[in-house]
Design an enzyme around this catalytic site. Sequence first.
Site, PDB file in Angstrom:
ATOM      1  N   LYS A   1       0.852  -1.194   0.000  1.00 36.59           N
ATOM      2  CA  LYS A   1       0.000   0.000   0.000  1.00 36.59           C
ATOM      3  C   LYS A   1       0.888   1.244   0.000  1.00 36.59           C
ATOM      4  O   LYS A   1       1.872   1.311   0.744  1.00 36.59           O
ATOM      5  CB  LYS A   1      -0.890  -0.021   1.244  1.00 36.59           C
ATOM      6  CG  LYS A   1      -1.906   1.114   1.325  1.00 36.59           C
ATOM      7  CD  LYS A   1      -2.754   1.008   2.601  1.00 36.59           C
ATOM      8  CE  LYS A   1      -3.865   2.039   2.644  1.00 36.59           C
ATOM      9  NZ  LYS A   1      -4.668   1.960   3.884  1.00 36.59           N
TER      10      LYS A   1
ATOM     11  N   SER B   1      -9.747   1.819   3.020  1.00 39.55           N
ATOM     12  CA  SER B   1      -8.899   2.584   2.138  1.00 39.55           C
ATOM     13  C   SER B   1      -7.875   1.754   1.358  1.00 39.55           C
ATOM     14  O   SER B   1      -7.361   2.222   0.348  1.00 39.55           O
ATOM     15  CB  SER B   1      -8.138   3.636   2.955  1.00 39.55           C
ATOM     16  OG  SER B   1      -7.241   3.014   3.857  1.00 39.55           O
TER      17      SER B   1
ATOM     18  N   SER C   1      -9.883  -0.423   7.246  1.00 34.84           N
ATOM     19  CA  SER C   1      -9.301  -0.234   5.912  1.00 34.84           C
ATOM     20  C   SER C   1      -8.606  -1.455   5.326  1.00 34.84           C
ATOM     21  O   SER C   1      -8.216  -1.424   4.155  1.00 34.84           O
ATOM     22  CB  SER C   1      -8.313   0.938   5.927  1.00 34.84           C
ATOM     23  OG  SER C   1      -9.000   2.164   5.904  1.00 34.84           O
TER      24      SER C   1
END
Lengths: 481, 98
Positions: free
Chosen positions: A77, A152, A176
Amino acid sequence: MSGRLPRSAREAVALLRKRETTALELAEIAIAGASGDRYNAWLRVSADHARAQARAADARIKAGDDSPLLGVPWACKDIIGTKDIETTAGSRILQGYVPPYSATVVERLDAAGAVMIGKTNLDEFAMGSSNENSAFGPVRNPRDPERVPGGSSGGSAVAVATGEVIFSLGTDTGGSIRQPAALCGVVGMKPTYGRVSRYGVVAFASSLDQVGPFAQDVETCATVCEALFGADANDATTMRLPAESLRMGIADGVKGMRLGVPREYFIEGMEPGVERAVRSALKELEREGAELVDVSLPSTDHGLAVYYIIQPAEASANLARYDGVRYGLRVAGPDLGETYRRTRGQGFGPEVKRRLILGTYALSAGYYDAYYSKAQKVRTLIKREFDEAFKRVDALVTPTSPSVAFPIGAKVNDPLTMYLNDAFTLPVNIAGLPGISVPCGTSDGLPVGLQFIAGSYQEATLFRVAAAYERIAGGPMEVAA
Amino acid sequence: MSTLDRSVVEKVAGLARIALSPDEVDRFTAQLSVVLGAVDRLREVDTSAIPPTASVLPVDNVMRDDIVRPSLSLEEVFRNAPSRDGDHFRVQTVLEER
């Protein structure tokens, strides 16, 4: 080797040991897949870096090293700092930022011999539940490209759902990791607060943030956690605990386990298809010998309010560092104050600005007691209720999200409706507990996630029950086309 | 608790050092009023005897020996600087001479 990656770290390592493939061959498959990204899941493919890591892994394999992630391709990420590889947190304010050092989690995976393929898209500064808040465009759900992947950590979920990598890292502040895992039909896990170093990870809400893995299967997630867990001198919130195997109970099944079903997680507004899938999973767990226990967590309903005070308040302090002085975007104004305001006004997207204003408001003179201090007290109540529940049960079982993947654009103009996506995941962060989402069938053809929650540091129990359910469900979900 | 109006949003955006367009002020005022309305429900909870939780960790201070360790080189530190002047970050005048 065909043009597809093995589906788990265990399979990959077995093929590598038998010399049926090489780390370089696996990396090339992953690089080709990531380069052909159709869902905007990837922000950067670091092909040269990946090939160099793969060659080093092949040398280690040749020398007889049989580490469990050696040569396994993964995705990171883009909120996790990677030395010499641009790290943006999905924000224009960090576009072009090249970290001079790697996050501890990246260093640990480097040491384990895993091969990083590139950086994945996300909601800006991890603020979002749909991945529509990225400055670099929304991520699409490979199960239905007109729908969101969740957020997210949407890019990391998609990179695993498509089989482009074997595992990925995300961060989870209020859901997330678990929510996008649910919406994309993969496994996603948030460790106990204090298990994993955040050093080198762009800070969002520091009393809530944890790094954790995505994979198609539970065992790979456990293997990644074994590599990540442990104290770090550079992060004083990491706990000093003896290293333990998180995989040893993975084949034990649920017979004799007491699983709590909190009634507050079966609320009005949950999609009927989600409730059906979760109720049917509960029956199957019972049939396998688990004892289901009715549990009440009465303060659950206040979780959202607590979260939407503490999280933006902490974010407003953490994001004060983006001032255009030392790194990142600078938009010059007539004086320094105006340079700050323009830099932040143009560098941050709408959701980040909303939360920074909300957080600054909650911390401002005259409102601190009414908001921040009050939220911290209700946080105590929520944590106590979980602590009480874990005196009676081994784990809790809930839906991960009240809905399946929703259409892109459906909730962007209504922040409160968007925030409700995390109603079942954020109490886990408030209490600092470990949680995992496992695929649990479909509703209208879209994946549903089943969430297991365990007591602090009880990750081995969490993986045991999650793996048992994964077997009941017939193994991981099909790879998305 | 207060309801949010435009002037509050403008003032708080100033505290947070964020320039907003008039359109953003309108939108955020409406959206954050809804969020604050939901958050205000915490007032119903009796917390008179409840201590606050700032961190879930069962530790207070974490101490370490004060040992000199290598740090980043100046080149690494300045690599991402928007504007540099030798070994300094270059910014606009902070204090004017009178």
